[in-house]
Design a protein around this motif. Structure first.
Motif, short mmCIF file in Angstrom:
data_model
loop_
_atom_site.label_atom_id
_atom_site.label_comp_id
_atom_site.label_asym_id
_atom_site.label_seq_id
_atom_site.Cartn_x
_atom_site.Cartn_y
_atom_site.Cartn_z
N HIS A 123 0.85 -1.19 0.00
CA HIS A 123 0.00 0.00 0.00
C HIS A 123 0.88 1.24 0.00
O HIS A 123 1.86 1.32 0.73
N VAL A 124 0.52 2.19 -0.84
CA VAL A 124 1.27 3.44 -0.89
C VAL A 124 0.54 4.47 -0.03
O VAL A 124 -0.62 4.80 -0.27
N LEU A 125 1.24 4.96 1.02
CA LEU A 125 0.63 5.95 1.90
C LEU A 125 0.54 7.29 1.16
O LEU A 125 1.25 7.50 0.18
N PRO A 126 -0.33 8.18 1.64
CA PRO A 126 -0.40 9.50 1.00
C PRO A 126 0.97 10.18 0.96
O PRO A 126 1.26 10.98 0.07
N SER A 127 1.84 9.83 1.94
CA SER A 127 3.18 10.42 1.96
C SER A 127 4.09 9.79 0.91
O SER A 127 5.21 10.25 0.71
N GLY A 128 3.63 8.74 0.28
CA GLY A 128 4.46 8.07 -0.74
C GLY A 128 5.19 6.86 -0.18
O GLY A 128 5.81 6.10 -0.92
N GLU A 129 5.11 6.68 1.16
CA GLU A 129 5.80 5.56 1.80
C GLU A 129 5.09 4.25 1.46
O GLU A 129 3.87 4.22 1.34
N LEU A 130 5.89 3.20 1.31
CA LEU A 130 5.30 1.89 0.98
C LEU A 130 5.09 1.09 2.25
O LEU A 130 5.97 1.04 3.10
N ARG A 131 3.92 0.49 2.38
CA ARG A 131 3.66 -0.38 3.51
C ARG A 131 3.18 -1.74 2.99
O ARG A 131 2.36 -1.79 2.07
N HIS A 132 3.67 -2.81 3.62
CA HIS A 132 3.18 -4.15 3.28
C HIS A 132 1.99 -4.45 4.16
O HIS A 132 2.09 -4.30 5.39
N LEU A 133 0.89 -4.85 3.57
CA LEU A 133 -0.30 -5.17 4.37
C LEU A 133 -0.66 -6.65 4.19
O LEU A 133 -0.66 -7.15 3.07
N ALA A 134 -0.93 -7.31 5.32
CA ALA A 134 -1.48 -8.67 5.26
C ALA A 134 -2.98 -8.51 5.43
O ALA A 134 -3.44 -8.01 6.44
N CYS A 135 -3.74 -8.90 4.41
CA CYS A 135 -5.17 -8.62 4.42
C CYS A 135 -5.96 -9.92 4.55
O CYS A 135 -5.52 -10.96 4.05
N SER A 136 -7.11 -9.81 5.18
CA SER A 136 -8.01 -10.96 5.19
C SER A 136 -9.45 -10.46 5.08
O SER A 136 -9.79 -9.44 5.65
N TYR A 137 -10.23 -11.16 4.29
CA TYR A 137 -11.65 -10.85 4.16
C TYR A 137 -12.44 -12.06 4.66
O TYR A 137 -12.20 -13.18 4.23
N THR A 138 -13.35 -11.80 5.60
CA THR A 138 -14.19 -12.87 6.14
C THR A 138 -15.65 -12.57 5.80
O THR A 138 -16.11 -11.48 6.12
N PRO A 139 -16.35 -13.50 5.14
CA PRO A 139 -17.74 -13.22 4.80
C PRO A 139 -18.61 -13.10 6.05
O PRO A 139 -18.36 -13.79 7.03
N ASP A 140 -19.58 -12.22 5.99
CA ASP A 140 -20.55 -12.07 7.08
C ASP A 140 -21.85 -12.73 6.62
O ASP A 140 -22.40 -12.36 5.60
N LEU A 141 -22.29 -13.72 7.39
CA LEU A 141 -23.47 -14.49 6.98
C LEU A 141 -24.67 -14.13 7.85
O LEU A 141 -24.53 -13.89 9.04
N ASP A 142 -25.86 -14.10 7.25
CA ASP A 142 -27.06 -13.91 8.05
C ASP A 142 -27.53 -15.27 8.59
O ASP A 142 -26.85 -16.28 8.39
N GLY A 143 -28.66 -15.26 9.29
CA GLY A 143 -29.13 -16.48 9.94
C GLY A 143 -29.33 -17.64 8.99
O GLY A 143 -29.26 -18.80 9.38
N GLU A 144 -29.59 -17.31 7.71
CA GLU A 144 -29.85 -18.38 6.75
C GLU A 144 -28.62 -18.70 5.90
O GLU A 144 -28.73 -19.39 4.88
N GLY A 145 -27.48 -18.19 6.32
CA GLY A 145 -26.24 -18.55 5.64
C GLY A 145 -25.97 -17.76 4.37
O GLY A 145 -25.09 -18.11 3.60
N ARG A 146 -26.74 -16.67 4.16
CA ARG A 146 -26.48 -15.85 2.97
C ARG A 146 -25.43 -14.81 3.32
O ARG A 146 -25.42 -14.28 4.43
N VAL A 147 -24.53 -14.54 2.37
CA VAL A 147 -23.50 -13.54 2.61
C VAL A 147 -24.13 -12.16 2.51
O VAL A 147 -24.76 -11.83 1.51
N ILE A 148 -23.97 -11.36 3.59
CA ILE A 148 -24.56 -10.02 3.55
C ILE A 148 -23.49 -8.94 3.62
O ILE A 148 -23.80 -7.76 3.62
N GLY A 149 -22.24 -9.36 3.69
CA GLY A 149 -21.16 -8.38 3.74
C GLY A 149 -19.85 -9.08 4.01
O GLY A 149 -19.78 -10.31 3.98
N LEU A 150 -18.82 -8.28 4.28
CA LEU A 150 -17.54 -8.91 4.62
C LEU A 150 -16.80 -8.05 5.64
O LEU A 150 -16.95 -6.82 5.68
N TYR A 151 -16.06 -8.73 6.51
CA TYR A 151 -15.19 -8.06 7.45
C TYR A 151 -13.79 -8.02 6.84
O TYR A 151 -13.29 -9.05 6.38
#
Lengths: 132, 597
Positions: B327-355
């Motif tokens: 990721h390039v910061l607004p200052s131009g500095e480079l940062r390494h990011l470890a990212c994870s996306y976890t699905p958010d499920l409703d009561g019936e198991g449908r994906v309604i978003g992600l963390y």
């Protein structure tokens, strides 16, 4: 192939002990005549008078490194066609490609087994130096 | 952006955040309670309305009855008055007739004639008209009419007698007739009075019913409405309480996430940023308003969005994904990011978003790079003296440097063997470092696996002999062309054989076999040792795993797995406690060009 047998080898390494062991091995197992040099400058001086048939060169050396020495040697009169074999303790995935690209004929890895080193050098000589 | 979108997002958020933190225990229970409240409230309101409707109907009936009764009373009064009038006028007519008969009063005669011929019949006709619907009264009135007619006829004859001097009439005939008129008039009056009282009674009853119903119904309605009001107030109280708790939970989550040095966000299905923490804002250099409710594309920019999009797609399809990006910061500095996306499920198991969670691993990356360089450097520095030591020992061992006494030779051989061990260790550490840094590479060249297996067996012969193990490899094929890295294949076979030897009891055998499948060459190494304890089996290929007191770094199998997989092969094992283990790996087979024909 009937060619000139390998007799004279110049070994270049900044480590004195490796030179000593290498010389002992090459002389002891192969009966070669061996001269050594610890720097590029010294190598050029020795090579001029010794006229080696094959040069064994360390890849990573302080100051003038293996590649620079190789280029200097190949630029020297009478040494341009002398095959250069790297002998190195470095382990890099692209070492071989880099070494061959810089003009060496082969790369051998340290530590070497003295008897095998002699056999390997003879093979290399058969392959690319005997006719010269 | 439409404000409705933002408010929708805000409404959605407390619930989301509470779920995120698990700060809403018993939420379902509260839902059930709220539903029960609502049902009771609605039932109370409905019952109240029904009672009010009933009261309205009864009141209408009471008023209707009262009006009917009033109308009847007026009617009855009219009838009574009419009858009274008839009776009075007939008496007046009789009196006038008598007066004329007695005194020859002409005015009395005129009065009698007017009454008898016009006023009384008219009055009677009015009353008849009023009681047209009552047959009984009609009969009575008809009888009354007849008697009155006869009475007036007699009286007429009385007046005529006076004029002509004819003998007076028999008064005995008149008196019973007057009595009969009085009786009939009384009967008509009595009937009307009876009717009136019946109407009055009915009206009174209906009014009483309406009164009672209104009283009790009103009371019940008041109770119901009061109850409903109480329920509504309780429900509202509960709702305020829950909202307060949710707000507190949300605030807690916000404070918690704001204290996390990683970037945290929540995105809905439409990829709008619903929630984010302070670090997220800070790293992106944006304000809350520039993030909240906006599409990820707008927030992170086209470039980062393009990098992350495929992972978002996968998370929104229900998969938990992890990846790294720069990721390039607004200052131009480079940062390494470890990212994870976890699905958010409703009561019936449908994906309604992600963390989304992003950790800044720049320092770790830097440290890893330094560690890698350091290990490579140390490895080089270790190998240089080891080269001298090993070479020197080899030369002495081979007698090139002259003969040594046998005892000294034994020491030299020990030094030699241990130097080799040391070298192997250095090589393994370097391999593991390369693998973990993703820098490990193997060659892909045509190789003869059979020849390489033999080479590895030759190298292991000394070890096996020393351990009293027989290496059995008499069924190897002549050649087994495959694609791979010759040195690495020897290393893998060497590792498997030396492991098998290490874990075999003295005097047993280690069998090496090969199999040539159409697409793969496989090599198997079988021992008859103790086998691998079941509990340890899943972790066999982990780094640094070491069984019992056996010497070694515990890196051999991890490295072997890495090597085989890098060459496109598969490594595995079967093991039975007390009966031994069998390790096997495959390599993709090289198909010679002429074999295709």
């Amino acid at each position: 192939m009937t060619g000139v047998p390998l007799k004279r080898i110049l070994q270049i390494d900044d480590d004195e002990d490796i030179l000593a062991v290498g010389q002992a091995a090459l002389q002891g197992y192969g009966g070669f005549e061996v001269r050594t040099a610890q720097t590029g400058k010294e190598a050029l001086e020795v090579a001029g008078s010794f006229a080696p048939q094959l040069i064994l060169l360390d890849w990573m050396m302080p100051g003038m490194d293996g590649r620079a020495i190789l280029h200097a040697l190949q630029a020297a009169p009478g040494l341009a066609h002398v095959p250069v074999v790297y002998l190195t303790a470095a382990v890099s995935p692209h070492l071989r490609e880099e070494a061959l690209a810089s003009g060496a004929v082969e790369v051998l890895i340290k530590p070497f087994v003295p008897r095998q080193l002699v056999a390997q050098l003879n093979q290399i000589w058969e392959r690319c130096g005997a006719q010269g | 952006m439409p404000s409705s979108l933002l408010s929708a997002a805000r409404l959605h958020k407390p619930v989301r955040m509470a779920r995120m933190q698990g700060a809403n225990p018993g939420g379902d229970e509260r839902d059930v309670k709220a539903n029960a409240f609502r049902t009771i409230f609605n039932a109370a309101i409905a019952a109240g309305l029904a009672i009010l409707l009933l009261i309205a109907v009864l009141a209408y009936q009471a008023v209707d009855a009262a009006i009917t009764s009033g109308r009847q009373e007026t009617h009855t009064q009219e009838v009574l008055t009419g009858v009274e009038e008839i009776f009075a006028q007939s008496e007046r007519a009789a009196a006038a007739a008598h007066r004329y008969a007695a005194y020859g009063d002409a005015a009395a005669l005129a009065d009698f004639r007017a009454l008898a011929s016009s006023r009384v019949p008219k009055e009677l006709a009015d009353v008849v008209a009023l009681t047209r619907e009552d047959a009984e009264q009609q009969q009575r009135l008809a009888a009354l009419g007849r008697v009155l007619g006869e009475h007036f006829a007699l009286l007429e004859r009385l007046t005529m007698a006076r004029q002509s001097g004819a003998p007076a009439l028999d008064y005995d005939k008149l008196n019973p007739m007057e009595e009969r008129i009085a009786d009939l008039a009384a009967a008509v009056r009595a009937k009307e009075t009876e009717l009136l009282s019946a109407y009055r009674e009915r009206a009174g009853r209906t009014a009483r019913d309406a009164q009672l119903t209104t009283f009790w119904g009103g009371l019940l309605t008041m109770l119901l409405v009061g109850g409903a009001w109480w329920i509504a107030r309780r429900y509202e109280h509960e709702r305020v309480l829950v909202e307060g708790r949710l707000r507190a939970a949300e605030e807690g989550v916000r404070r918690l996430t704001d204290s996390v040095p990683g970037l945290i966000c929540y995105m809905d299905r439409e990829r709008r940023l619903i929630y984010h923490n302070r670090t997220y804002r800070d790293v992106l250099g944006l304000s809350r308003e520039q993030i909240e409710g906006r599409h990820a594309y707008v927030v992170v920019g086209a470039e980062v969005y393009a990098q992350s999009r495929v992972y978002m797609d996968r998370a929104l399809a229900g998969e938990t994904v992890a990846f790294e990006r720069v990721h390039v910061l607004p200052s131009g500095e480079l940062r390494h990011l470890a990212c994870s996306y976890t699905p958010d499920l409703d009561g019936e198991g449908r994906v309604i978003g992600l963390y989304g969670m992003h950790l800044d691993i720049t320092e770790r990356k830097r440290a890893e790079a330094m560690k890698g360089e350091f290990i490579a450097q140390v490895s080089h520095e270790l190998r240089t003296p080891l080269t001298s030591i090993l070479g020197a020992l080899e030369i002495v061992n081979d007698g090139i440097a002259g003969e040594l006494p046998p005892h000294a030779m034994r020491m030299v051989r020990i030094a030699h063997a241990n130097t080799e061990r040391l070298l192997k260790l250095v090589a393994e550490i370097l391999d593991v470092q390369r693998m973990s840094a993703g820098q490990f590479e193997v060659r892909c060249e045509p190789i003869d696996v059979a020849a390489l297996v033999r080479q590895a067996l030759d190298a292991s012969a000394g070890l096996a002999h020393k351990a009293g193990i027989t290496l059995l490899a008499d069924k190897l094929p002549e050649s087994a062309p495959a694609i791979g890295d010759a040195d690495r294949v020897v290393q893998v076979v060497g590792n498997l054989v030396s492991n098998a030897v290490k874990f075999s009891p003295r005097g047993s055998t280690v069998e090496v076999t090969m199999d040539l499948a159409p697409r793969a060459v496989s090599v198997a190494v079988k021992d008859y040792g103790e086998g691998i304890p079941r509990a340890m089996q899943p972790r066999v290929f982990e780094r640094f795993l070491q069984a019992g007191s056996i010497q070694g770094t515990g890196l051999g199998l991890a490295i072997s797995k890495g090597i085989v997989e890098m060459m496109g092969g598969v490594i595995g094992f079967t093991s039975e406690e007390g009966r031994g283990s069998k390790f096997h790996f495959t390599l993709p087979r090289a198909v010679p060009a002429d074999a295709e024909a």
